[in-house]
Design a protein around this motif. Structure first.
Motif, mmCIF file in Angstrom:
data_model
loop_
_atom_site.group_PDB
_atom_site.id
_atom_site.type_symbol
_atom_site.label_atom_id
_atom_site.label_comp_id
_atom_site.label_asym_id
_atom_site.label_seq_id
_atom_site.Cartn_x
_atom_site.Cartn_y
_atom_site.Cartn_z
ATOM 1 N N TRP A 1 0.830 -1.192 0.000
ATOM 2 C CA TRP A 1 0.000 0.000 0.000
ATOM 3 C C TRP A 1 0.873 1.252 0.000
ATOM 4 O O TRP A 1 2.031 1.231 0.406
ATOM 5 N N ASN A 2 0.262 2.342 -0.399
ATOM 6 C CA ASN A 2 0.914 3.638 -0.369
ATOM 7 C C ASN A 2 1.157 4.012 1.104
ATOM 8 O O ASN A 2 0.213 4.263 1.851
ATOM 9 N N LYS A 3 2.410 4.008 1.509
ATOM 10 C CA LYS A 3 2.772 4.227 2.921
ATOM 11 C C LYS A 3 2.316 5.593 3.441
ATOM 12 O O LYS A 3 1.891 5.721 4.589
ATOM 13 N N LEU A 4 2.399 6.602 2.586
ATOM 14 C CA LEU A 4 1.972 7.941 2.987
ATOM 15 C C LEU A 4 0.474 7.966 3.281
ATOM 16 O O LEU A 4 0.039 8.566 4.267
ATOM 17 N N LYS A 5 -0.307 7.279 2.456
ATOM 18 C CA LYS A 5 -1.757 7.232 2.672
ATOM 19 C C LYS A 5 -2.100 6.408 3.908
ATOM 20 O O LYS A 5 -3.030 6.743 4.636
ATOM 21 N N VAL A 6 -1.348 5.351 4.156
ATOM 22 C CA VAL A 6 -1.555 4.555 5.375
ATOM 23 C C VAL A 6 -1.296 5.422 6.600
ATOM 24 O O VAL A 6 -2.085 5.441 7.549
ATOM 25 N N GLU A 7 -0.206 6.168 6.554
ATOM 26 C CA GLU A 7 0.147 7.050 7.675
ATOM 27 C C GLU A 7 -0.927 8.118 7.890
ATOM 28 O O GLU A 7 -1.325 8.384 9.025
ATOM 29 N N HIS A 8 -1.395 8.717 6.813
ATOM 30 C CA HIS A 8 -2.448 9.733 6.914
ATOM 31 C C HIS A 8 -3.742 9.109 7.456
ATOM 32 O O HIS A 8 -4.420 9.703 8.303
ATOM 33 N N PHE A 9 -4.084 7.916 7.007
ATOM 34 C CA PHE A 9 -5.255 7.184 7.479
ATOM 35 C C PHE A 9 -5.179 6.979 8.989
ATOM 36 O O PHE A 9 -6.129 7.264 9.725
ATOM 37 N N LEU A 10 -4.021 6.519 9.465
ATOM 38 C CA LEU A 10 -3.848 6.280 10.898
ATOM 39 C C LEU A 10 -3.874 7.583 11.696
ATOM 40 O O LEU A 10 -4.383 7.617 12.823
ATOM 41 N N THR A 11 -3.369 8.652 11.120
ATOM 42 C CA THR A 11 -3.417 9.968 11.778
ATOM 43 C C THR A 11 -4.867 10.421 11.944
ATOM 44 O O THR A 11 -5.245 10.954 12.990
ATOM 45 N N LEU A 12 -5.678 10.205 10.914
ATOM 46 C CA LEU A 12 -7.095 10.577 11.007
ATOM 47 C C LEU A 12 -7.830 9.735 12.042
ATOM 48 O O LEU A 12 -8.657 10.252 12.805
ATOM 49 N N LEU A 13 -7.526 8.435 12.101
ATOM 50 C CA LEU A 13 -8.143 7.591 13.124
ATOM 51 C C LEU A 13 -7.748 8.060 14.516
ATOM 52 O O LEU A 13 -8.579 8.101 15.426
ATOM 53 N N ASP A 14 -6.484 8.429 14.672
ATOM 54 C CA ASP A 14 -6.015 8.923 15.965
ATOM 55 C C ASP A 14 -6.759 10.204 16.351
ATOM 56 O O ASP A 14 -7.146 10.380 17.510
ATOM 57 N N ARG A 15 -6.986 11.070 15.388
ATOM 58 C CA ARG A 15 -7.722 12.309 15.672
ATOM 59 C C ARG A 15 -9.154 11.985 16.112
ATOM 60 O O ARG A 15 -9.663 12.553 17.082
ATOM 61 N N GLN A 16 -9.796 11.063 15.394
ATOM 62 C CA GLN A 16 -11.155 10.682 15.776
ATOM 63 C C GLN A 16 -11.168 10.129 17.199
ATOM 64 O O GLN A 16 -12.041 10.472 17.995
ATOM 65 N N SER A 17 -10.206 9.303 17.506
ATOM 66 C CA SER A 17 -10.134 8.716 18.842
ATOM 67 C C SER A 17 -9.957 9.780 19.919
ATOM 68 O O SER A 17 -10.643 9.766 20.944
ATOM 69 N N ARG A 18 -9.032 10.712 19.681
ATOM 70 C CA ARG A 18 -8.783 11.771 20.668
ATOM 71 C C ARG A 18 -10.012 12.653 20.867
ATOM 72 O O ARG A 18 -10.350 13.029 22.001
ATOM 73 N N GLU A 19 -10.693 12.995 19.778
ATOM 74 C CA GLU A 19 -11.887 13.845 19.891
ATOM 75 C C GLU A 19 -13.022 13.099 20.594
ATOM 76 O O GLU A 19 -13.732 13.676 21.420
ATOM 77 N N LEU A 20 -13.196 11.835 20.285
ATOM 78 C CA LEU A 20 -14.249 11.047 20.937
ATOM 79 C C LEU A 20 -13.937 10.821 22.410
ATOM 80 O O LEU A 20 -14.850 10.741 23.226
ATOM 81 N N GLN A 21 -12.653 10.708 22.747
ATOM 82 C CA GLN A 21 -12.250 10.502 24.139
ATOM 83 C C GLN A 21 -12.786 11.619 25.035
ATOM 84 O O GLN A 21 -13.136 11.393 26.185
ATOM 85 N N LYS A 22 -12.891 12.820 24.481
ATOM 86 C CA LYS A 22 -13.411 13.960 25.243
ATOM 87 C C LYS A 22 -14.869 13.750 25.638
ATOM 88 O O LYS A 22 -15.362 14.390 26.567
ATOM 89 N N CYS A 23 -15.566 12.884 24.926
ATOM 90 C CA CYS A 23 -16.988 12.661 25.162
ATOM 91 C C CYS A 23 -17.274 11.413 25.985
ATOM 92 O O CYS A 23 -18.410 11.194 26.384
ATOM 93 N N VAL A 24 -16.280 10.565 26.199
ATOM 94 C CA VAL A 24 -16.493 9.273 26.837
ATOM 95 C C VAL A 24 -16.322 9.395 28.342
ATOM 96 O O VAL A 24 -15.339 9.937 28.813
ATOM 97 N N SER A 25 -17.309 8.867 29.077
ATOM 98 C CA SER A 25 -17.245 8.961 30.532
ATOM 99 C C SER A 25 -16.675 7.695 31.173
ATOM 100 O O SER A 25 -15.967 7.764 32.155
#
Length: 177
Positions: A96-120
């Motif tokens: 796979w395109n390594k740059l796109k894999v890295e960007h994909f994982l960065t976006l997942l990390d962002r989603q996780s961090r933002e959702l963490q703010k909402c999780v009790s």
């Protein structure tokens, strides 16, 4: 200020912060999720049509549709974390395109961090979700020694999860709405 007034202000402040933090589900989750789905498709060739040896947890997704808002947020968060953990393995065999894999994982990390703010706290769905992803890792990646085909099967399943998570988030209405 007496204790009851302090408690009242604390509850109001906490609820306001919860709503502001969880506003991201409506404002950003779907946009970033769409970007993640695009990158998942673009990082490799066509998604395989081969069957994945671990059944997709349809019943789990069906039950989360009727869950409380808090459980849905926890489910989104836990799912994203589990997907990130799947990709935290031996990716040497993929072309796979390594740059796109890295960007994909960065976006997942962002989603996780933002959702963490909402999780009790932990979700009642967490155990079943963890079991499913452990089976997926064991029966697809480890059993096939992280070969190219096993990663294509994982990419197929992750796409399916991200699509379902998008549907869940689209149906959610934050308390502030």
């Amino acid at each position: 200020m007496d204790a009851s007034q302090f408690l009242y202000l604390f509850i109001i402040y906490s609820a306001q912060n919860f709503c502001e933090g969880c506003d991201w589900i409506q404002r950003g989750f779907r946009r970033v999720g769409g970007e993640s789905l695009s990158l998942l498709s673009e990082m490799g060739g066509d998604i395989t049509d081969d069957m994945v040896p671990v059944p997709f947890p349809k019943n789990l997704y069906r039950s989360i549709q009727n869950a409380e808002m808090d459980d849905k947020v926890k489910f989104l968060h836990e799912s994203i974390d589990q997907i990130m953990e799947l990709f935290d393995g031996n990716l040497d065999a993929v072309t796979w395109n390594k740059l796109k894999v890295e960007h994909f994982l960065t976006l997942l990390d962002r989603q996780s961090r933002e959702l963490q703010k909402c999780v009790s706290s932990a979700s009642k769905y967490e155990r079943r979700l963890n079991q499913y992803f452990r089976k997926l890792k064991r029966n697809v990646l480890k059993q096939r020694k992280y070969d190219t085909h096993s990663w294509e099967l994982i990419r197929k399943e992750v796409r399916r999860h991200l699509q379902r998570l998008d549907l869940i988030s689209a149906a959610m209405k934050t308390p502030a709405n």
